[in-house]
Design a protein around this motif. Structure first.
Motif, PDB file in Angstrom:
ATOM      1  N   THR A 191       3.001  -3.525 -18.763  1.00  0.00           N
ATOM      2  CA  THR A 191       2.829  -2.177 -18.215  1.00  0.00           C
ATOM      3  C   THR A 191       2.085  -2.241 -16.888  1.00  0.00           C
ATOM      4  OG1 THR A 191       2.782  -1.187 -20.415  1.00  0.00           O
ATOM      5  CG2 THR A 191       1.859   0.112 -18.630  1.00  0.00           C
ATOM      6  N   HIS A 192       2.631  -1.592 -15.891  1.00  0.00           N
ATOM      7  CA  HIS A 192       2.081  -1.533 -14.542  1.00  0.00           C
ATOM      8  C   HIS A 192       0.894  -0.575 -14.509  1.00  0.00           C
ATOM      9  CE1 HIS A 192       3.072  -0.280 -10.088  1.00  0.00           C
ATOM     10  NE2 HIS A 192       2.074  -1.150 -10.133  1.00  0.00           N
ATOM     11  N   LEU A 193      -0.233  -1.033 -13.928  1.00  0.00           N
ATOM     12  CA  LEU A 193      -1.430  -0.207 -13.846  1.00  0.00           C
ATOM     13  C   LEU A 193      -1.837  -0.012 -12.389  1.00  0.00           C
ATOM     14  CD1 LEU A 193      -3.295  -1.813 -16.878  1.00  0.00           C
ATOM     15  CD2 LEU A 193      -2.022   0.346 -16.831  1.00  0.00           C
ATOM     16  N   GLY A 194      -3.092   0.313 -12.145  1.00  0.00           N
ATOM     17  CA  GLY A 194      -3.534   0.691 -10.809  1.00  0.00           C
ATOM     18  C   GLY A 194      -3.399   2.190 -10.605  1.00  0.00           C
ATOM     19  N   GLY A 195      -3.448   2.620  -9.350  1.00  0.00           N
ATOM     20  CA  GLY A 195      -3.331   4.047  -9.069  1.00  0.00           C
ATOM     21  C   GLY A 195      -4.484   4.824  -9.675  1.00  0.00           C
ATOM     22  N   PRO A 252       0.802  -1.232   0.000  1.00  0.00           N
ATOM     23  CA  PRO A 252       0.000   0.000   0.000  1.00  0.00           C
ATOM     24  C   PRO A 252       0.829   1.274   0.000  1.00  0.00           C
ATOM     25  CG  PRO A 252      -0.122  -1.110   2.145  1.00  0.00           C
ATOM     26  CD  PRO A 252       0.531  -2.062   1.203  1.00  0.00           C
ATOM     27  N   GLU A 253       2.080   1.198   0.425  1.00  0.00           N
ATOM     28  CA  GLU A 253       2.896   2.411   0.470  1.00  0.00           C
ATOM     29  C   GLU A 253       3.498   2.789  -0.882  1.00  0.00           C
ATOM     30  OE1 GLU A 253       5.771  -0.896   1.953  1.00  0.00           O
ATOM     31  OE2 GLU A 253       3.614  -0.422   2.001  1.00  0.00           O
ATOM     32  N   VAL A 254       3.353   1.900  -1.885  1.00  0.00           N
ATOM     33  CA  VAL A 254       3.865   2.237  -3.223  1.00  0.00           C
ATOM     34  C   VAL A 254       2.953   3.302  -3.824  1.00  0.00           C
ATOM     35  CG1 VAL A 254       4.324   1.378  -5.544  1.00  0.00           C
ATOM     36  CG2 VAL A 254       4.905  -0.025  -3.560  1.00  0.00           C
ATOM     37  N   PRO A 255       3.475   4.488  -4.128  1.00  0.00           N
ATOM     38  CA  PRO A 255       2.618   5.603  -4.556  1.00  0.00           C
ATOM     39  C   PRO A 255       2.253   5.536  -6.036  1.00  0.00           C
ATOM     40  CG  PRO A 255       4.895   6.320  -4.501  1.00  0.00           C
ATOM     41  CD  PRO A 255       4.893   4.884  -4.015  1.00  0.00           C
TER      42      PRO A 255
END
Length: 445
Positions: free
Chosen positions: A343-347, A237-240
């Protein structure tokens, strides 16, 4: 071509750009070759290089009135935009970008490449999410969604589209925004090629100058551990939202890019931890202009090769099982000419309300592109089988497919999901005859 010569001559004379109608000429043949994917073939009767929105409108009218199949090329990366025995519009003369620095808005014409938008915005310290390769066409990218290095910070390119100047099947010119037609704007944000030709896009911009980039190159014996640990890391969870990663598996090797949209001090703990995964043979962290990041892999996917690809969304992180499928796919490619891009998603990508756009896969953790170069036509069946087989192996880990990287055998429901019924209604209203069919086609009937 059974078109009255006087009508054709009148049409040609009305166009402010340029019309090519002799398909035996060298200029005509060379025009057809100006595409990223040389595996796309078609032979239109007429090619129109439009100079403005009026040229687009006249071209649509002429094609409709003469029952000609219609296609349009923005940047030429699309695989379905063709017009066999029809009229083909080329927007490459329309590449102007204007930035309103005070309002943080960009106005980009329909023939722009991503690099045109990125470079102009960079002059003002601003940027927008705009893919990974600067010679990609802007219209195809944004009208299909638009995923880039800053998607975790700002969403998709389409999420940041606030207005479009659109020419519909009847040749009429519309300003489409939240006030004039909220439903049509919703549909343009992800399925837009079905509803008309966009002559100009208006985007929200964000302060973007430099990014902090970590480049970590792994040998074969290290990549499995690195990807598995990366999959665990990005779930914390701390990954912004400011952090994202991009992974490539190519004949040149295995590379993890850690990208941080912020300061070096804020980036340092996250990129240093990614550097500790596995045993990279290259481990570099540096500040880089965002516009340089955007063109970093341009030469890895040059124009005029033959490509085949598919791009599903992962519903989970990079678990050991997912990593195993991806590495086995890489090892078993029939020509060793593949590139597996992740490719990294989320956020912020997942934070936009689903009523904001027709793009459906907000809960995806990653997107995977299975891309192949076709070195010889005789090898295409084996490459298609490799793509299909490995897409099937990934299915239990996926949410569906991405229209911009689909190879067009997927069902529309795998791309648009529960939004398909509403898209059909909007198609029926704005393109009842399915004039715009050379695309990932949503039929109105």
């Amino acid at each position: 071509m059974n078109i009255d010569k006087s009508k054709l001559e009148s049409f040609v004379n009305s166009i402010q750009g340029k019309v090519l109608s002799d398909n035996t000429s060298e200029e005509f043949q060379q025009s057809l070759k100006k595409r990223w994917n040389a595996d796309v073939h078609h032979l239109p009767y007429i090619i129109v290089y439009t100079k403005n929105v009026q040229d687009i409108s006249k071209s649509i009218d002429f094609a409709r009135e003469n029952n000609l199949p219609f296609g349009v090329k923005g940047g030429g990366h699309g695989c379905k935009s063709i017009a066999d025995k029809g009229l083909f519009v080329d927007l490459s003369l329309m590449r102007n970008v204007r930035v309103d620095q005070d309002k943080k808005l960009a106005y980009a014409q329909g023939g722009c490449l991503l690099g045109d938008l990125d470079r102009e915005c960079a002059k003002y310290g601003l940027g927008v999410v705009s893919g990974h390769v600067s010679h990609t066409g802007l219209p195809g990218l944004v009208l299909g969604g638009g995923i880039g290095h800053l998607s975790r910070s700002f969403g998709t390119t389409a999420d940041n589209l606030i207005e479009a100047e659109l020419v519909t099947y009847d040749g009429k010119i519309h300003k489409v925004n939240e006030t004039t037609d909220k439903d049509l704007l919703w549909a343009l944000r992800g399925a837009g090629t079905n509803f008309g030709v966009v002559s100009e896009f208006v985007f929200n911009l964000y302060p973007v100058t430099d990014v902090i980039l970590g480049v970590f190159v792994h040998p074969p014996h290290s990549i499995r551990e690195a990807l598995t640990k990366l999959g665990e890391f990005v779930e914390r969870p701390e990954v912004p939202n400011a952090f994202s990663c991009a992974i490539s598996m190519t004949p040149e090797g295995f590379t993890i890019l850690g990208i941080f949209n912020g300061t070096e001090a804020d980036a340092e703990p996250f990129l240093n931890e990614v550097a500790s995964f596995g045993t990279p043979v290259v481990s570099q962290i540096q500040k880089m202009p965002y516009v340089a990041l955007q063109s970093m892999i341009d030469d890895k996917v040059p124009s005029q090769l033959k490509y085949y690809q598919n791009g599903p969304f992962l519903k989970s992180t990079l678990t050991p099982d997912v990593v195993n499928v991806l590495l086995n796919a890489y090892d078993n490619h029939p020509t060793k000419s593949c590139a597996i891009l992740i490719t990294h998603l989320g956020g912020k990508f997942q934070d936009f309300d689903k009523s904001h756009s027709c793009f459906i896969h907000r809960d995806a953790k990653f997107q995977v592109i299975l891309m192949s170069i076709i070195p010889d036509d005789s090898l295409k069946p084996a490459i298609k089988k490799w793509t299909g087989d490995n897409s099937d192996l990934l299915k239990k880990f996926t949410l569906g497919d991405y229209g911009n990287t689909a190879e067009h055998t997927q069902s529309l429901s795998s791309i648009y999901g529960e939004n398909l019924d509403k898209l059909i209604e909007i198609k029926r209203k704005h393109d009842p005859t399915n004039f715009f069919f050379n695309n990932l086609n949503i039929k109105p009937y």
